[in-house]
Scaffold this motif. Structure first.
Motif, PDB file in Angstrom:
ATOM      1  N   PRO A   4       0.813  -1.222   0.000  1.00  0.00           N
ATOM      2  CA  PRO A   4       0.000   0.000   0.000  1.00  0.00           C
ATOM      3  C   PRO A   4       0.845   1.270   0.000  1.00  0.00           C
ATOM      4  CG  PRO A   4      -0.758  -1.554   1.692  1.00  0.00           C
ATOM      5  CD  PRO A   4       0.567  -2.053   1.192  1.00  0.00           C
ATOM      6  N   TYR A   5       0.220   2.360  -0.392  1.00  0.00           N
ATOM      7  CA  TYR A   5       0.750   3.706  -0.189  1.00  0.00           C
ATOM      8  C   TYR A   5       0.183   4.207   1.147  1.00  0.00           C
ATOM      9  CZ  TYR A   5       2.679   4.313  -4.921  1.00  0.00           C
ATOM     10  OH  TYR A   5       3.430   4.219  -6.061  1.00  0.00           O
ATOM     11  N   ALA A   6       0.653   5.356   1.612  1.00  0.00           N
ATOM     12  CA  ALA A   6       0.146   5.883   2.883  1.00  0.00           C
ATOM     13  C   ALA A   6      -0.218   7.350   2.751  1.00  0.00           C
ATOM     14  CB  ALA A   6       1.181   5.721   3.986  1.00  0.00           C
ATOM     15  N   ILE A   7      -1.252   7.728   3.493  1.00  0.00           N
ATOM     16  CA  ILE A   7      -1.635   9.129   3.622  1.00  0.00           C
ATOM     17  C   ILE A   7      -1.632   9.478   5.115  1.00  0.00           C
ATOM     18  CG2 ILE A   7      -4.124   8.583   3.598  1.00  0.00           C
ATOM     19  CD1 ILE A   7      -2.618  11.738   2.005  1.00  0.00           C
ATOM     20  N   ILE A   8      -0.883  10.515   5.453  1.00  0.00           N
ATOM     21  CA  ILE A   8      -0.872  11.021   6.827  1.00  0.00           C
ATOM     22  C   ILE A   8      -1.913  12.132   6.910  1.00  0.00           C
ATOM     23  CG2 ILE A   8       0.491  12.127   8.640  1.00  0.00           C
ATOM     24  CD1 ILE A   8       3.009  10.953   7.319  1.00  0.00           C
ATOM     25  N   LEU A   9      -2.893  11.947   7.777  1.00  0.00           N
ATOM     26  CA  LEU A   9      -4.004  12.892   7.871  1.00  0.00           C
ATOM     27  C   LEU A   9      -3.649  14.036   8.812  1.00  0.00           C
ATOM     28  CD1 LEU A   9      -6.899  10.277   8.171  1.00  0.00           C
ATOM     29  CD2 LEU A   9      -6.083  11.434   6.099  1.00  0.00           C
ATOM     30  N   GLU A  93      -3.065   0.338  -5.595  1.00  0.00           N
ATOM     31  CA  GLU A  93      -4.377  -0.284  -5.414  1.00  0.00           C
ATOM     32  C   GLU A  93      -5.011   0.058  -4.070  1.00  0.00           C
ATOM     33  OE1 GLU A  93      -3.551  -4.418  -5.876  1.00  0.00           O
ATOM     34  OE2 GLU A  93      -3.281  -4.299  -8.049  1.00  0.00           O
ATOM     35  N   THR A  94      -4.180   0.344  -3.071  1.00  0.00           N
ATOM     36  CA  THR A  94      -4.687   0.618  -1.732  1.00  0.00           C
ATOM     37  C   THR A  94      -3.832   1.698  -1.069  1.00  0.00           C
ATOM     38  OG1 THR A  94      -3.300  -1.136  -0.794  1.00  0.00           O
ATOM     39  CG2 THR A  94      -5.593  -1.703  -1.304  1.00  0.00           C
ATOM     40  N   ILE A  95      -4.434   2.343  -0.059  1.00  0.00           N
ATOM     41  CA  ILE A  95      -3.667   3.230   0.815  1.00  0.00           C
ATOM     42  C   ILE A  95      -3.955   2.848   2.259  1.00  0.00           C
ATOM     43  CG2 ILE A  95      -3.687   5.175  -0.808  1.00  0.00           C
ATOM     44  CD1 ILE A  95      -5.765   6.511   1.118  1.00  0.00           C
ATOM     45  N   VAL A  96      -3.042   3.217   3.131  1.00  0.00           N
ATOM     46  CA  VAL A  96      -3.256   3.139   4.568  1.00  0.00           C
ATOM     47  C   VAL A  96      -3.242   4.564   5.105  1.00  0.00           C
ATOM     48  CG1 VAL A  96      -2.201   2.463   6.768  1.00  0.00           C
ATOM     49  CG2 VAL A  96      -2.341   0.819   4.890  1.00  0.00           C
ATOM     50  N   SER A  97      -4.229   4.892   5.930  1.00  0.00           N
ATOM     51  CA  SER A  97      -4.277   6.219   6.551  1.00  0.00           C
ATOM     52  C   SER A  97      -3.773   6.141   7.987  1.00  0.00           C
ATOM     53  CB  SER A  97      -5.707   6.764   6.534  1.00  0.00           C
ATOM     54  OG  SER A  97      -6.572   5.918   7.284  1.00  0.00           O
ATOM     55  N   PRO A 130      -9.465  -2.913  22.215  1.00  0.00           N
ATOM     56  CA  PRO A 130     -10.647  -3.329  22.980  1.00  0.00           C
ATOM     57  C   PRO A 130     -11.588  -2.177  23.330  1.00  0.00           C
ATOM     58  CG  PRO A 130      -8.714  -4.508  23.758  1.00  0.00           C
ATOM     59  CD  PRO A 130      -8.215  -3.491  22.776  1.00  0.00           C
ATOM     60  N   ASP A 131     -11.099  -0.944  23.309  1.00  0.00           N
ATOM     61  CA  ASP A 131     -11.942   0.222  23.605  1.00  0.00           C
ATOM     62  C   ASP A 131     -12.797   0.657  22.418  1.00  0.00           C
ATOM     63  OD1 ASP A 131     -10.945   0.364  26.166  1.00  0.00           O
ATOM     64  OD2 ASP A 131      -9.312   1.708  25.611  1.00  0.00           O
ATOM     65  N   GLY A 132     -12.501   0.156  21.215  1.00  0.00           N
ATOM     66  CA  GLY A 132     -13.277   0.550  20.038  1.00  0.00           C
ATOM     67  C   GLY A 132     -12.406   0.733  18.813  1.00  0.00           C
ATOM     68  N   ARG A 133     -13.050   1.152  17.726  1.00  0.00           N
ATOM     69  CA  ARG A 133     -12.333   1.335  16.462  1.00  0.00           C
ATOM     70  C   ARG A 133     -11.615   2.677  16.422  1.00  0.00           C
ATOM     71  NH1 ARG A 133     -16.952  -0.496  12.212  1.00  0.00           N
ATOM     72  NH2 ARG A 133     -18.249   0.658  13.689  1.00  0.00           N
ATOM     73  N   HIS A 134     -10.562   2.724  15.610  1.00  0.00           N
ATOM     74  CA  HIS A 134      -9.773   3.944  15.418  1.00  0.00           C
ATOM     75  C   HIS A 134      -9.839   4.295  13.931  1.00  0.00           C
ATOM     76  CE1 HIS A 134      -8.118   3.953  19.509  1.00  0.00           C
ATOM     77  NE2 HIS A 134      -8.285   2.643  19.402  1.00  0.00           N
ATOM     78  N   PRO A 135     -10.898   5.025  13.540  1.00  0.00           N
ATOM     79  CA  PRO A 135     -11.211   5.159  12.111  1.00  0.00           C
ATOM     80  C   PRO A 135     -10.243   5.996  11.288  1.00  0.00           C
ATOM     81  CG  PRO A 135     -12.774   6.393  13.453  1.00  0.00           C
ATOM     82  CD  PRO A 135     -11.943   5.593  14.402  1.00  0.00           C
ATOM     83  N   THR A 136      -9.284   6.686  11.924  1.00  0.00           N
ATOM     84  CA  THR A 136      -8.274   7.374  11.104  1.00  0.00           C
ATOM     85  C   THR A 136      -7.109   6.442  10.757  1.00  0.00           C
ATOM     86  OG1 THR A 136      -7.272   8.289  13.118  1.00  0.00           O
ATOM     87  CG2 THR A 136      -8.815   9.695  11.908  1.00  0.00           C
ATOM     88  N   PHE A 137      -7.157   5.205  11.242  1.00  0.00           N
ATOM     89  CA  PHE A 137      -6.143   4.204  10.905  1.00  0.00           C
ATOM     90  C   PHE A 137      -6.835   3.084  10.141  1.00  0.00           C
ATOM     91  CE2 PHE A 137      -4.266   6.579  14.259  1.00  0.00           C
ATOM     92  CZ  PHE A 137      -2.904   6.574  13.987  1.00  0.00           C
ATOM     93  N   GLY A 138      -6.649   3.090   8.833  1.00  0.00           N
ATOM     94  CA  GLY A 138      -7.362   2.103   8.032  1.00  0.00           C
ATOM     95  C   GLY A 138      -6.659   1.786   6.730  1.00  0.00           C
ATOM     96  N   LEU A 139      -7.124   0.724   6.113  1.00  0.00           N
ATOM     97  CA  LEU A 139      -6.717   0.299   4.771  1.00  0.00           C
ATOM     98  C   LEU A 139      -7.885   0.586   3.849  1.00  0.00           C
ATOM     99  CD1 LEU A 139      -4.701  -1.367   2.905  1.00  0.00           C
ATOM    100  CD2 LEU A 139      -6.099  -3.360   3.524  1.00  0.00           C
ATOM    101  N   TRP A 140      -7.612   1.279   2.734  1.00  0.00           N
ATOM    102  CA  TRP A 140      -8.678   1.772   1.864  1.00  0.00           C
ATOM    103  C   TRP A 140      -8.370   1.399   0.413  1.00  0.00           C
ATOM    104  CZ3 TRP A 140     -12.222   4.530   4.823  1.00  0.00           C
ATOM    105  CH2 TRP A 140     -11.758   4.952   6.071  1.00  0.00           C
ATOM    106  N   PRO A 141      -9.367   0.869  -0.317  1.00  0.00           N
ATOM    107  CA  PRO A 141      -9.139   0.479  -1.708  1.00  0.00           C
ATOM    108  C   PRO A 141      -9.388   1.631  -2.678  1.00  0.00           C
ATOM    109  CG  PRO A 141     -11.289  -0.298  -0.998  1.00  0.00           C
ATOM    110  CD  PRO A 141     -10.690   0.447   0.173  1.00  0.00           C
ATOM    111  N   VAL A 142      -8.463   1.815  -3.591  1.00  0.00           N
ATOM    112  CA  VAL A 142      -8.620   2.832  -4.637  1.00  0.00           C
ATOM    113  C   VAL A 142      -9.905   2.593  -5.431  1.00  0.00           C
ATOM    114  CG1 VAL A 142      -7.600   3.664  -6.801  1.00  0.00           C
ATOM    115  CG2 VAL A 142      -6.162   3.384  -4.770  1.00  0.00           C
ATOM    116  N   ALA A 143     -10.292   1.332  -5.561  1.00  0.00           N
ATOM    117  CA  ALA A 143     -11.481   0.984  -6.348  1.00  0.00           C
ATOM    118  C   ALA A 143     -12.765   1.630  -5.815  1.00  0.00           C
ATOM    119  CB  ALA A 143     -11.645  -0.538  -6.394  1.00  0.00           C
ATOM    120  N   LEU A 144     -12.783   2.029  -4.541  1.00  0.00           N
ATOM    121  CA  LEU A 144     -13.998   2.619  -3.957  1.00  0.00           C
ATOM    122  C   LEU A 144     -13.928   4.143  -3.855  1.00  0.00           C
ATOM    123  CD1 LEU A 144     -14.956   0.126  -1.078  1.00  0.00           C
ATOM    124  CD2 LEU A 144     -15.982   0.355  -3.344  1.00  0.00           C
TER     125      LEU A 144
END
Length: 200
Positions: A4-9, A93-97, A130-144
Motif C-alpha cells: 500500500p501507499y500511505a496518507i498522513i491525515l 491499489e490501496t492506501i493506509v491512513s 478493545p476500547d473501540g475502532r480507530h477510524p483514522t487508521f485504516g486500509l482503503w481500496p482505490v477501487a472505492l
C-alpha cells in the motif's frame, strides 16, 4: 496485493491545541509528524500528507501535500479521498491512513490491516483496540474512491457509517498499552513527551 501507499491525515484545525498544525509540534528532538513518518515510511511504498492551506510549511519533509478535495473541513474521509486520488494516479491499489497526531502507532500496522482484509474484493479494514475502532487508521481500496466521493458530496461525514456500509474488516490491536494515543491538548503533548522519554 501490492504494497500500500500511505496518507498522513493532518487536515484538521487543532482547535483544542489553539489552532495551527499539530504535526509540527515538538516531540523530543523532532516533531509529531516526524515520529509518524518514521513509523509509517518503512511499512509502505510511498507516503503523502493531507493538509490544507499553504503546503510550503511542510516543505522540509519532502512529501506530496494534498489538500482536501471536498471543501469545508468535512473530516478525515476527505483526507482519505485525497490519498485515494493520489494513489490512483500513481497506479497503487490501496492506501493506509494514519493520523499526524498519533506518534506511537504499531510498527506492524500495515501488515495487520492487510491481513484483516485478506480475501476481500475491495480491501477495507479499520484498526481497533478493545476500547473501540480507530477510524483514522485504516486500509482503503482505490477501487472505492468514486463511491466515497459521492458519499461525501451527499453529506456523509462519519467514517464508520461509510466503512460499515462496505462491510469493513477489523484489525484488532490488543497487545496492551494505548497504541493509538493521540495528542489533542497541551496535557496530551506533555504525556507524549513522557512516553517518548520512556522509550514508547
Amino acid at each position: 496485493m501490492q504494497q500500500p501507499y500511505a496518507i498522513i491525515l493532518a487536515g484538521g484545525r487543532a482547535t483544542r491545541m489553539g489552532g495551527g498544525d499539530k504535526g509540527l509540534l515538538p516531540l523530543g528532538r523532532s516533531t509529531l509528524l516526524e515520529h509518524v513518518l518514521d513509523r509509517i515510511a518503512p511499512q509502505v511504498a510511498a507516503t503523502a500528507l493531507n493538509a490544507n492551506g499553504d503546503p510550503q510549511r511542510f516543505a522540509r519533509f519532502g512529501l506530496p501535500v494534498l489538500a482536501d478535495p471536498v471543501g469545508g473541513y468535512v473530516g478525515p474521509l476527505a483526507g482519505v479521498l485525497a490519498g485515494l486520488d493520489w494513489a490512483a494516479k500513481e497506479g497503487a491499489e490501496t492506501i493506509v491512513s494514519v493520523a499526524a497526531d498519533t506518534p506511537f502507532f504499531p510498527c506492524d500496522l500495515v501488515a495487520r490491516l492487510v491481513l484483516a482484509a485478506e480475501g476481500m474484493q475491495a480491501p477495507l479494514a479499520l484498526a481497533a483496540t478493545p476500547d473501540g475502532r480507530h477510524p483514522t487508521f485504516g486500509l482503503w481500496p482505490v477501487a472505492l474512491r468514486d463511491d466515497l466521493r459521492g458519499a461525501l458530496q451527499g453529506g456523509l461525514r462519519k467514517v464508520v457509517q461509510w466503512t460499515d456500509a462496505h462491510n469493513a474488516a477489523t484489525a484488532m490491536f490488543d497487545d496492551g498499552g494505548d497504541p493509538f494515543f493521540n495528542v489533542n491538548t497541551p496535557e496530551d503533548l506533555a504525556n507524549a513527551q513522557a512516553m517518548q522519554e520512556a522509550g514508547q
